[in-house]
Design a protein around this motif. Structure first.
Motif, PDB file in Angstrom:
ATOM      1  N   SER A  21     -27.910   3.610 -59.289  1.00  0.00           N
ATOM      2  CA  SER A  21     -27.212   4.592 -58.448  1.00  0.00           C
ATOM      3  C   SER A  21     -28.212   5.530 -57.766  1.00  0.00           C
ATOM      4  O   SER A  21     -27.962   5.985 -56.642  1.00  0.00           O
ATOM      5  CB  SER A  21     -26.191   5.378 -59.265  1.00  0.00           C
ATOM      6  N   GLU A  22     -29.352   5.794 -58.406  1.00  0.00           N
ATOM      7  CA  GLU A  22     -30.362   6.662 -57.796  1.00  0.00           C
ATOM      8  C   GLU A  22     -30.962   6.000 -56.554  1.00  0.00           C
ATOM      9  O   GLU A  22     -31.126   6.638 -55.514  1.00  0.00           O
ATOM     10  CB  GLU A  22     -31.481   7.004 -58.797  1.00  0.00           C
ATOM     11  N   GLN A  23     -31.314   4.723 -56.673  1.00  0.00           N
ATOM     12  CA  GLN A  23     -31.865   3.985 -55.526  1.00  0.00           C
ATOM     13  C   GLN A  23     -30.826   3.906 -54.403  1.00  0.00           C
ATOM     14  O   GLN A  23     -31.160   4.070 -53.229  1.00  0.00           O
ATOM     15  CB  GLN A  23     -32.272   2.567 -55.944  1.00  0.00           C
ATOM     16  N   PHE A  24     -29.586   3.666 -54.782  1.00  0.00           N
ATOM     17  CA  PHE A  24     -28.498   3.594 -53.808  1.00  0.00           C
ATOM     18  C   PHE A  24     -28.377   4.913 -53.042  1.00  0.00           C
ATOM     19  O   PHE A  24     -28.289   4.912 -51.809  1.00  0.00           O
ATOM     20  CB  PHE A  24     -27.187   3.253 -54.517  1.00  0.00           C
ATOM     21  N   ASP A  25     -28.381   6.027 -53.750  1.00  0.00           N
ATOM     22  CA  ASP A  25     -28.251   7.335 -53.107  1.00  0.00           C
ATOM     23  C   ASP A  25     -29.396   7.598 -52.128  1.00  0.00           C
ATOM     24  O   ASP A  25     -29.172   8.111 -51.028  1.00  0.00           O
ATOM     25  CB  ASP A  25     -28.183   8.454 -54.153  1.00  0.00           C
TER      26      ASP A  25
END
Length: 119
Positions: A21-25
């Protein structure tokens, strides 16, 4: 997930989100900068990342790695980079490594994206 009008872009983004989710954000924040910068921009998936074209010319892309997101600029060597923020030493390409949200501002992502889409 329907972020893009292109199914393969949505599939790619969904895959990134399921992994990190961090990479996605980070990827979405950077993508938004590209999208806002030029209404003629066309996004696609190529070379394992999200790429952007203007008038059928590849201007750059966003690639997700284990510990960072890389913003690649096809003609980055031609950019004005007074603070030597861009990385890479090839003939044309330059990149920025983004590790966290603060890097987006600290590394002047909007400034470099603007150069990419308007040159």
């Amino acid at each position: 997930m329907n972020i893009s009008t292109r199914d393969k872009v949505n599939d790619f983004l969904s895959d990134i989100q399921s992994i990190s989710s961090e990479q996605f954000d980070l990827l979405i924040a950077i993508r938004d900068i590209f999208i806002r910068s030029n209404e003629e921009l066309v996004e696609d998936i190529k070379y394992g990342g999200l790429v952007f074209n203007v008038s059928d010319a590849l201007i750059g892309g966003i690639y997700s790695y284990k510990k960072h997101v890389s913003i690649e600029f096809s003609n980055g060597a031609d950019f004005i980079d007074n603070d030597s923020i861009l990385e890479g030493g090839g003939k044309k390409r330059r990149h920025l490594k983004i590790y966290e949200n603060d890097d987006i501002v600290q590394k002047n992502v909007e400034y470099f994206v603007s150069q990419a889409v308007n040159n």
